[in-house]
Design an enzyme around this catalytic site. Sequence first.
Site, PDB file in Angstrom:
ATOM      1  N   PHE A  97      45.726  31.498  50.415  1.00  0.00           N
ATOM      2  CA  PHE A  97      45.378  32.004  51.807  1.00  0.00           C
ATOM      3  C   PHE A  97      44.827  30.769  52.667  1.00  0.00           C
ATOM      4  CE2 PHE A  97      45.321  36.210  49.842  1.00  0.00           C
ATOM      5  CZ  PHE A  97      46.150  36.869  50.852  1.00  0.00           C
ATOM      6  N   VAL A 114      47.986  19.981  39.157  1.00  0.00           N
ATOM      7  CA  VAL A 114      46.998  18.917  39.365  1.00  0.00           C
ATOM      8  C   VAL A 114      46.003  19.041  38.146  1.00  0.00           C
ATOM      9  CG1 VAL A 114      45.249  17.631  40.409  1.00  0.00           C
ATOM     10  CG2 VAL A 114      47.160  18.533  41.627  1.00  0.00           C
ATOM     11  N   GLU A 141      41.456  50.151  43.244  1.00  0.00           N
ATOM     12  CA  GLU A 141      42.683  50.327  43.774  1.00  0.00           C
ATOM     13  C   GLU A 141      43.699  50.681  42.801  1.00  0.00           C
ATOM     14  OE1 GLU A 141      43.039  47.060  46.606  1.00  0.00           O
ATOM     15  OE2 GLU A 141      42.496  48.274  48.301  1.00  0.00           O
ATOM     16  N   ASP A 201      37.858  30.385  47.576  1.00  0.00           N
ATOM     17  CA  ASP A 201      37.437  31.268  46.345  1.00  0.00           C
ATOM     18  C   ASP A 201      36.650  30.053  45.331  1.00  0.00           C
ATOM     19  OD1 ASP A 201      38.282  33.544  46.804  1.00  0.00           O
ATOM     20  OD2 ASP A 201      39.429  33.967  45.078  1.00  0.00           O
TER      21      ASP A 201
END
Lengths: 437, 437
Positions: free
Chosen positions: B24, B89, B180, B309
């Site tokens: 995101f 990386v 969920e 995050d």
Amino acid sequence: MDKPNSFKIPNTKQKRIVIIGGGFAGITMAKKFAGQDVQVVLLDRHNYHTFQPLLYQVATAGLEPDSIAGPLRKLLENHKNIFFRMATVSRIDKEDSKVMSNVGELSFDYLIIAAGSKTNFFGQNEKFEKAFPLKQIPQALDFRSHILQNFEEAVLSSDEEKIERLMNIVIVGGGPTGVELAGALGELKKHVLPNDYPDLDFNRLNIYLVEGMDRLLGGMSEFADKKAQKYLKKFEVNVKLNTMVDSYDGEKVVFNNNETIPAATLLWGAGVMGNVIEGLSEQSVKNSRYKVDRYNLVEGTDNIYAVGDIALMETEDFPKGHPMLAPVAMQQGERLSKNILASLKGKEQKPFKYLDKGSMATVGRNKAVVDLPKNLHFGGFFAWFIWMFVHLISIVGFRNKIVILSNWIWNYFTYDRGTRLIIRPFVPKIKSQKDKT
Amino acid sequence: MDKPNSFKIPNTKQKRIVIIGGGFAGITMAKKFAGQDVQVVLLDRHNYHTFQPLLYQVATAGLEPDSIAGPLRKLLENHKNIFFRMATVSRIDKEDSKVMSNVGELSFDYLIIAAGSKTNFFGQNEKFEKAFPLKQIPQALDFRSHILQNFEEAVLSSDEEKIERLMNIVIVGGGPTGVELAGALGELKKHVLPNDYPDLDFNRLNIYLVEGMDRLLGGMSEFADKKAQKYLKKFEVNVKLNTMVDSYDGEKVVFNNNETIPAATLLWGAGVMGNVIEGLSEQSVKNSRYKVDRYNLVEGTDNIYAVGDIALMETEDFPKGHPMLAPVAMQQGERLSKNILASLKGKEQKPFKYLDKGSMATVGRNKAVVDLPKNLHFGGFFAWFIWMFVHLISIVGFRNKIVILSNWIWNYFTYDRGTRLIIRPFVPKIKSQKDKT
């Protein structure tokens, strides 16, 4: 309980019909038997039916894998006399009328072998270990990931030889699979990939279609061959006729005229062979197919049948057996299920007769060829439309029809392919000296 | 050429901004930089962006994997100053301002670490080797295949203990992922699976949701917790609060109160940790996240940033750092790209401030909970509708929106799930004595 049964199938008074394989023949028969006074057990190593005619579109990022597969349990839902079990049959025991599988044994009153076909490397499997087959969904996904991954590698490479190899795709076999795949790749080259990879010169992407005979689409008309060649030319596919592949080591294709092409991708669509199962006598097998009579009964047996690709039914019209095509499988499945039901009621059985409704192949956007009976042939946009219509009504499940139609409309108008995902780990395979920093 | 560059990126006078990660934060920034006077190189180990909030629907056969992924090259098309390279990386070299990867080195003027998070087993990885994480598409696919395969095995088994184990699913972690997923599995149990498996008693399917705290949805309101628990009860999910999992060997879950449950499936949704990359000083890392200031600059560096995050931005409002959520990542990405462009023009940079627009979670059909700022909370059908709307407008790509909306409509009205495919080889794992024939 005298009948072997480790499949938890209830033992009833009904005759038990075991069907091996949930392909076109298998699901046609299972549906015919639904609600009848027989017990049917359908076995397949997958839990889904694969609509193989559209596999090439999964391989070229045009369709999601899920949209050309139908969960077998869903297809057979609500029929109490039909049981599905996920199992791989390893052996048929004719004497005791039972099959052995990876999950145990199961007895049968009638056995129907509808195990289909697999890629045929003509006994040279080790020579073509690095070739891609295209018979199952995971293979189509792997092909898709492989070519996209090669382009990612080509972007990063400064080694001209390596780039050439990564950008060469060789398709072996000029039948419908080869022609349709080559056309779809040609479309990707022309309309999709250059936008995705501005750093890569897609004039360097070479698509080769290699065929041993002097023409394409051997099962179709000369008209279809000529048109297909013309269309493939428009999509810049290099068609090499009268050429066979001798070997492939993952980097270099060697042809029978000793010509070689460096290529990181070779798709093998040059032949299929029946998925023959151990157990029946050698006399009943010919060219990797079970010899059957006009009632699909396997030679030398009295309650074992074979249908579809795996059945070799030699008749006056088809001295080398019927073509390994979905319509044959479906028609044989339909005839055989009717015959078995008739014989259980003491009625007469009818011999199988193939009704050829025609054949067709598509060669990318707006282009297809169609052969109809009575020497009717046509090509172009209308043929392409017919091709789409016939495939859409043939695929199982209403949901799949909707999904595929939406994808086709989307792809057509946007020149896009939605599913360009590499879903396997990225490991640059052959790191050349020049690429090292 | 003094700058290391094995990525074939042109060396221009523009500042080079390297972004690690196409999540995101990464794609928000790449889009902001498009057309600006900077050179941007986006690196990701996959060639696609994953819309993680809907991963659980892929895991429960509600959506095709392709529909929650966006090919990164497609997202970045037509922007000449943005380059995508597929690379992992492995190390950051602060002194020489370069990154090392599996495909070589690349220098940068600015580095933005947006590498996201991975499943956190809190240092006990070997104890939970058999647990399923749910952070990436292949993991969701594998979970889907695993549970369907277990049902196929249960159909075939006569061993009651084995059937119990195959029919127990334990979900660890009562955050949005756990809630969920548990709701979606409850829906499958109630509406879909009994039709598929008439031979299997789905009253025996037990779904456990295990949480260490005394409540669910720790990041949300008490209202949301209570409602979620009520909804989960309707879907027959067993919620175990104040309980932690001690170990799992693939067959048996051991809880911290020494209770055990046999279970062939354990999903670990109990925590995530930053994908910290080697190279930066130990002082700059805390709790597996990079310590950043209000401008997302990593402590002890002057041209290396971390967002989303992986960034630990401790403020008065968030003394333990900002929550690891998509909106934080997108807002930080947006702020940081504006700041970098401002500083290049000699303009003032602004500190990041998180605008909490609320949070939500869905618990199966017609049921969701929504928290809005200013203590506004609601649940039920309307919340569920809001949830769908927000997710639909957030997902990348017009095509994905259409595909997901169609799937949701289909699933809603037919009580069907289209993608119940097992796409991995079927190998019965634990063959018990009783099953042998």
